[in-house]
Design an enzyme around this catalytic site. Structure first.
Site, PDB file in Angstrom:
ATOM      1  N   LYS A 116       0.842  -1.196   0.000  1.00 40.32           N
ATOM      2  CA  LYS A 116       0.000   0.000   0.000  1.00 40.32           C
ATOM      3  C   LYS A 116       0.877   1.245   0.000  1.00 40.32           C
ATOM      4  O   LYS A 116       0.566   2.234  -0.654  1.00 40.32           O
ATOM      5  CB  LYS A 116      -0.883   0.021   1.244  1.00 40.32           C
ATOM      6  CG  LYS A 116      -2.048  -0.952   1.217  1.00 40.32           C
ATOM      7  CD  LYS A 116      -3.012  -0.627   2.357  1.00 40.32           C
ATOM      8  CE  LYS A 116      -3.831  -1.821   2.824  1.00 40.32           C
ATOM      9  NZ  LYS A 116      -4.807  -2.328   1.892  1.00 40.32           N
ATOM     10  N   GLU A 200      -2.983   7.595   7.575  1.00 39.73           N
ATOM     11  CA  GLU A 200      -3.714   8.491   6.678  1.00 39.73           C
ATOM     12  C   GLU A 200      -4.915   9.098   7.366  1.00 39.73           C
ATOM     13  O   GLU A 200      -5.339   8.654   8.430  1.00 39.73           O
ATOM     14  CB  GLU A 200      -4.090   7.799   5.360  1.00 39.73           C
ATOM     15  CG  GLU A 200      -4.975   6.603   5.500  1.00 39.73           C
ATOM     16  CD  GLU A 200      -5.210   5.892   4.165  1.00 39.73           C
ATOM     17  OE1 GLU A 200      -4.292   5.795   3.342  1.00 39.73           O
ATOM     18  OE2 GLU A 200      -6.341   5.422   3.967  1.00 39.73           O
ATOM     19  N   HIS A 235     -14.820  -3.151   7.975  1.00 40.62           N
ATOM     20  CA  HIS A 235     -14.054  -2.658   6.823  1.00 40.62           C
ATOM     21  C   HIS A 235     -13.949  -3.658   5.691  1.00 40.62           C
ATOM     22  O   HIS A 235     -13.033  -3.578   4.873  1.00 40.62           O
ATOM     23  CB  HIS A 235     -12.647  -2.215   7.253  1.00 40.62           C
ATOM     24  CG  HIS A 235     -12.663  -1.036   8.190  1.00 40.62           C
ATOM     25  ND1 HIS A 235     -13.287   0.143   7.886  1.00 40.62           N
ATOM     26  CD2 HIS A 235     -12.141  -0.874   9.420  1.00 40.62           C
ATOM     27  CE1 HIS A 235     -13.145   0.980   8.888  1.00 40.62           C
ATOM     28  NE2 HIS A 235     -12.466   0.387   9.850  1.00 40.62           N
ATOM     29  N   ARG A 291      -5.991  -8.476  -9.500  1.00 47.15           N
ATOM     30  CA  ARG A 291      -6.655  -9.763  -9.734  1.00 47.15           C
ATOM     31  C   ARG A 291      -8.118  -9.506 -10.041  1.00 47.15           C
ATOM     32  O   ARG A 291      -8.556  -8.362 -10.007  1.00 47.15           O
ATOM     33  CB  ARG A 291      -6.575 -10.611  -8.470  1.00 47.15           C
ATOM     34  CG  ARG A 291      -7.102  -9.840  -7.273  1.00 47.15           C
ATOM     35  CD  ARG A 291      -7.293 -10.679  -6.042  1.00 47.15           C
ATOM     36  NE  ARG A 291      -7.345  -9.882  -4.835  1.00 47.15           N
ATOM     37  CZ  ARG A 291      -8.411  -9.247  -4.366  1.00 47.15           C
ATOM     38  NH1 ARG A 291      -9.551  -9.305  -5.016  1.00 47.15           N
ATOM     39  NH2 ARG A 291      -8.350  -8.548  -3.253  1.00 47.15           N
TER      40      ARG A 291
HETATM   41  P1  ADP Z   1      -7.704  -3.885   3.069  1.00 46.19           P
HETATM   42  O1  ADP Z   1      -6.816  -4.003   1.863  1.00 46.19           O
HETATM   43  O2  ADP Z   1      -7.021  -4.315   4.339  1.00 46.19           O
HETATM   44  O3  ADP Z   1      -9.048  -4.468   2.888  1.00 46.19           O
HETATM   45  P2  ADP Z   1      -8.339  -1.159   2.284  1.00 46.19           P
HETATM   46  O4  ADP Z   1      -7.264  -0.159   2.198  1.00 46.19           O
HETATM   47  O5  ADP Z   1      -8.828  -1.761   1.006  1.00 46.19           O
HETATM   48  O6  ADP Z   1      -7.885  -2.306   3.311  1.00 46.19           O
HETATM   49  O7  ADP Z   1      -9.553  -0.533   3.065  1.00 46.19           O
HETATM   50  C1  ADP Z   1     -10.675  -1.309   3.430  1.00 46.19           C
HETATM   51  C2  ADP Z   1     -11.811  -0.421   3.889  1.00 46.19           C
HETATM   52  O8  ADP Z   1     -11.406   0.375   5.008  1.00 46.19           O
HETATM   53  C3  ADP Z   1     -12.295   0.594   2.889  1.00 46.19           C
HETATM   54  O9  ADP Z   1     -13.220   0.053   1.979  1.00 46.19           O
HETATM   55  C4  ADP Z   1     -12.926   1.633   3.805  1.00 46.19           C
HETATM   56  O10 ADP Z   1     -14.179   1.219   4.245  1.00 46.19           O
HETATM   57  C5  ADP Z   1     -12.007   1.643   4.985  1.00 46.19           C
HETATM   58  N1  ADP Z   1     -10.980   2.706   4.843  1.00 46.19           N
HETATM   59  C6  ADP Z   1      -9.779   2.598   4.254  1.00 46.19           C
HETATM   60  N2  ADP Z   1      -9.108   3.751   4.285  1.00 46.19           N
HETATM   61  C7  ADP Z   1      -9.906   4.644   4.923  1.00 46.19           C
HETATM   62  C8  ADP Z   1      -9.785   6.028   5.302  1.00 46.19           C
HETATM   63  N3  ADP Z   1      -8.702   6.719   5.019  1.00 46.19           N
HETATM   64  N4  ADP Z   1     -10.813   6.605   5.947  1.00 46.19           N
HETATM   65  C9  ADP Z   1     -11.930   5.901   6.249  1.00 46.19           C
HETATM   66  N5  ADP Z   1     -12.097   4.607   5.948  1.00 46.19           N
HETATM   67  C10 ADP Z   1     -11.105   3.975   5.288  1.00 46.19           C
END
Ligand code: ADP
Length: 672
Positions: A116, A200, A235, A291
């Site tokens: 990431k 972030e 999440h 993917r």
């Molecule tokens: P992972 O790869 O672990 O699943 P992601 O980066 O794809 O994590 O984030 C998963 C979820 O977390 C997102 O769909 C969102 O709901 C929440 N999320 C991620 N970043 C943020 C953020 N900066 N602020 C609020 N929610 C977030």
């Protein structure tokens, strides 16, 4: 096109890839672990090769075993599905080195997007918008604290190597930062072997909107539009839809362009998803998944395309089947993920056997069920607890929402806890109908979405009790008739099972337990026409149960309802209007609920959760002494000692999910 491909995956995604390969005339090779011998995906493929024991680490994640199966079966290419090895750059490279095509992007593109933190740095340079944050290599706690202040609280800590929501921590104030970073690092190290984190801005009411991209080896890259995946728990996605409600063409274009730029920046080939988090009019890059996604079917429904077909064509060196100018959106699609999990226990995965499974009827182009299981299969702790994906299409969003609700009502699952109740509640919720979507939806509406929040429809309880009573009585009658048949005197009054009495009105009392409530006793008075008068807690009703080709039909005081009763021993599940009602028939004549094999072992009588353990190895116990409590179907079942003896082993701990038939307590051979 390839002659033969191997699918390095299991479950619904393996089945889904096999279906497209078959349609294209491509032979398929499945691989399976010991836990998956006879699984649907292994039976569906033209060939299936064993690759090792149940734990994924020893089978589905062992690249060498999979390559070996590919070589020996003569497969020319490997489709990794999602999860497992799908985003493993080393595996993609090993395929290439073995002369086998990896159906996915080049190893370098996977590597570039694998972290990431690094992918964010790369996107920043390519002009793709990012959430304000810090994703540097320097992990000094003082620096992280200063960065958090610069970004502004609340902040979100994420594992740089993250995925699946692991290592994520929301931090509301500076005082909580150190502990959160520590926790995130610990989890990240355990899950990914890499403890770096990024910080972030935590957006408080965002939407998750992602863009499906596709690129070929000739340099064409297109966007296949967006998906809104804002309905999440912990999440992680639960419901996804396309298009995203409220998306205007200009925004769709700018998000599509940003996603295509992200893909081009890493020399992408094949199917990929660029995930954005959006708030108001702004959108920010989160990560790229290199993917096919779980939720790709909603894109297929609204574009009319088969993304697995595109993957195979691109991997075989063909150009993208359609250019940007020929792509369009039609109608609205929604996917609901049906999981074996308990929404009331923070979505803890559930295990157990699918004792009864009826899925909604598929309608081409309108209702689609992607699944990897059949009735009788088990959901085990070894793999993802997803049972199926239900995907529906409608001419517009309201039509799709209605169809989703209708299809969910057709779902019947007995044997383990599922999220079906939650999915139905979401589909029926006015805020969902109004497309008030953001990632906090489930948490915000939890009170209305969880089972306790739903109000019981009129007549439901009477119907459930009546159906249970009529089923038990019908089974008794059938058993008595069979017994009478065996004695050779079907006319003997002793064989009559209808509570016939020499003098006057006969009746039978039946006792049922439902959850933690007090047991209910019903008095059933049979009537000459086969119906019953039932004395229920709320008064007497006339009730009858009949069967036709569509299933069971219950009549209570003239009102008829369709339902299904699934019985196993003294456990009855009445499925009525899409809700499961679990009852235990308290039969004084039934065998005790402890299943002991030869008095040496005590086994779980049903799949459930261990809530109490009252003994330890070495304890001497009397016959019938309580040993432990298993909670199943919201009911506590106390397992007791089958005999007097000494406990040799306790094979479970409080909180464990146990499968039916698993040994929980062992006894020493010798009696005391
Ligand atoms: P992972 O790869 O672990 O699943 P992601 O980066 O794809 O994590 O984030 C998963 C979820 O977390 C997102 O769909 C969102 O709901 C929440 N999320 C991620 N970043 C943020 C953020 N900066 N602020 C609020 N929610 C977030």
């Amino acid at each position: 096109m390839f002659r033969k491909i191997l699918i390095a995956n299991r479950g619904e995604i393996a089945c889904r890839v096999i279906a497209t390969a078959r349609r294209l005339g491509v032979a398929t090779v499945a691989v399976y672990s010991e836990a998956d011998a006879g699984a649907r995906h292994a039976r569906m493929a033209d060939e299936a090769w064993p690759i090792g024991p149940a734990p994924a680490r020893e089978s589905y994640l062992v690249g060498e075993r999979i390559l070996d199966a590919a070589r020996r079966s003569g497969a020319e290419a490997i489709h990794p599905g999602y999860g497992f090895l799908s985003e493993n750059a080393d595996f993609a490279a090993a395929c290439r080195d073995a002369g086998i095509v990896f159906i996915g992007p080049p190893p370098d593109a996977i590597r570039a997007m694998g972290s990431k933190a690094e992918s964010k740095a790369l996107m920043e340079r390519s002009g793709v918008p990012l959430v304000p944050g810090y994703h540097g290599a320097d992990q000094d706690p003082g620096l992280l604290a200063r960065e958090a202040v610069r970004i502004g609280y609340p902040v979100l800590i994420k594992a740089s190597a993250g995925g699946g929501g692991k290592g994520m921590r929301i931090v509301a104030a500076p005082a909580e930062l150190d502990a959160a970073v520590e926790g995130a690092k610990r989890e990240a190290l355990a899950s990914f072997g890499d403890d770096r984190v990024l910080v972030e801005k935590y957006l408080t009411r965002p939407r998750h909107i992602e863009i499906q991209v596709f690129a070929d080896t000739q340099g064409n890259t297109v966007s296949l539009f967006e998906r809104d995946c804002s309905i999440q728990r912990r999440h992680q996605k639960v419901i996804e839809e396309a298009p995203a409600p409220g998306m205007d063409p200009a925004r769709r274009r700018s998000m599509g362009e940003a996603a295509v730029a992200a893909a081009r920046a890493v020399g992408y080939v094949g199917a990929g998803t660029v995930e954005f988090i959006a708030e108001g009019d702004a959108f920010y890059f989160m990560e790229m998944n290199t993917r096919l996604q779980v939720e790709h079917p909603v894109t297929e429904m609204v574009t009319g395309l088969d993304l697995v077909e595109w993957q195979l064509r691109v991997a075989a060196g063909e150009p993208l089947p359609l250019g940007e100018d020929r792509l369009g959106l039609r109608g609205h699609a929604i996917e609901a993920r049906v999981y074996a999990e308990d929404p009331t226990r923070d979505f803890l995965p559930a295990v157990g056997t699918l004792r009864h499974l009826r899925q909604p009827r598929e309608v081409p182009g309108e209702v689609r069920v992607d699944t990897g299981v059949v009735e009788g299969d088990a959901i085990t702790p070894n793999y993802d607890p997803m049972i199926a994906k239900l995907v529906v299409w409608g001419a517009d969003r309201p039509a799709a929402v209605r169809r989703l609700a209708a299809a969910l009502a057709e779902y019947e699952v007995v044997g383990l806890t599922t999220n079906l109740g939650l999915l139905r509640a979401i589909a029926a919720h006015p805020a969902f109908a109004a497309a008030e979507l953001d990632t906090g939806f489930i948490a915000r509406h939890a009170a209305a979405l969880m089972p306790a929040g739903a109000e019981a429809p009129e007549g439901e309880r009477e119907a459930v009790l009546a159906a249970a009573a009529l089923t038990v009585l019908a089974d008794r009658r059938a058993a008595a008739e069979a017994a009478a048949g065996a004695t050779g005197d079907p006319w003997s009054p002793w064989a009559a099972a209808n509570a016939w009495r020499m003098n006057g009105d006969g009746y039978q009392d039946l006792r049922f337990r439902e959850g933690e409530a007090d047991p209910v006793t019903l008095r059933a008075h049979p009537r000459p026409d086969g119906s019953l008068r039932l004395d229920l807690p709320g008064g007497s009703v006339e009730a009858a149960l009949s069967e036709d080709e569509a299933g069971a039909l219950l009549r209570v005081d003239g009102v008829t309802r369709r339902l299904r009763v699934v019985r196993r021993g003294e456990e009855l599940t009445v499925i009525l209007a899409g809700r499961n009602h679990a009852l235990l028939h308290d039969d004084p004549l039934a065998p005790p609920r402890t299943e002991a094999a030869g008095g040496q072992r005590v086994m779980a009588p049903v799949p459930g959760r261990v809530t109490r353990v009252m003994v330890a190895p070495g304890d001497a116990v009397a016959k019938d002494a309580p040993l432990l409590v298993v909670e199943a179907m919201k009911t506590e079942i106390t397992l007791r000692a089958p005999r007097e003896g000494r406990v040799a082993a306790v094979r479970c701990a409080v909180g464990d999910m146990v499968e039916e038939g698993v040994e929980l307590v062992g006894f020493e051979e010798a009696a005391l």
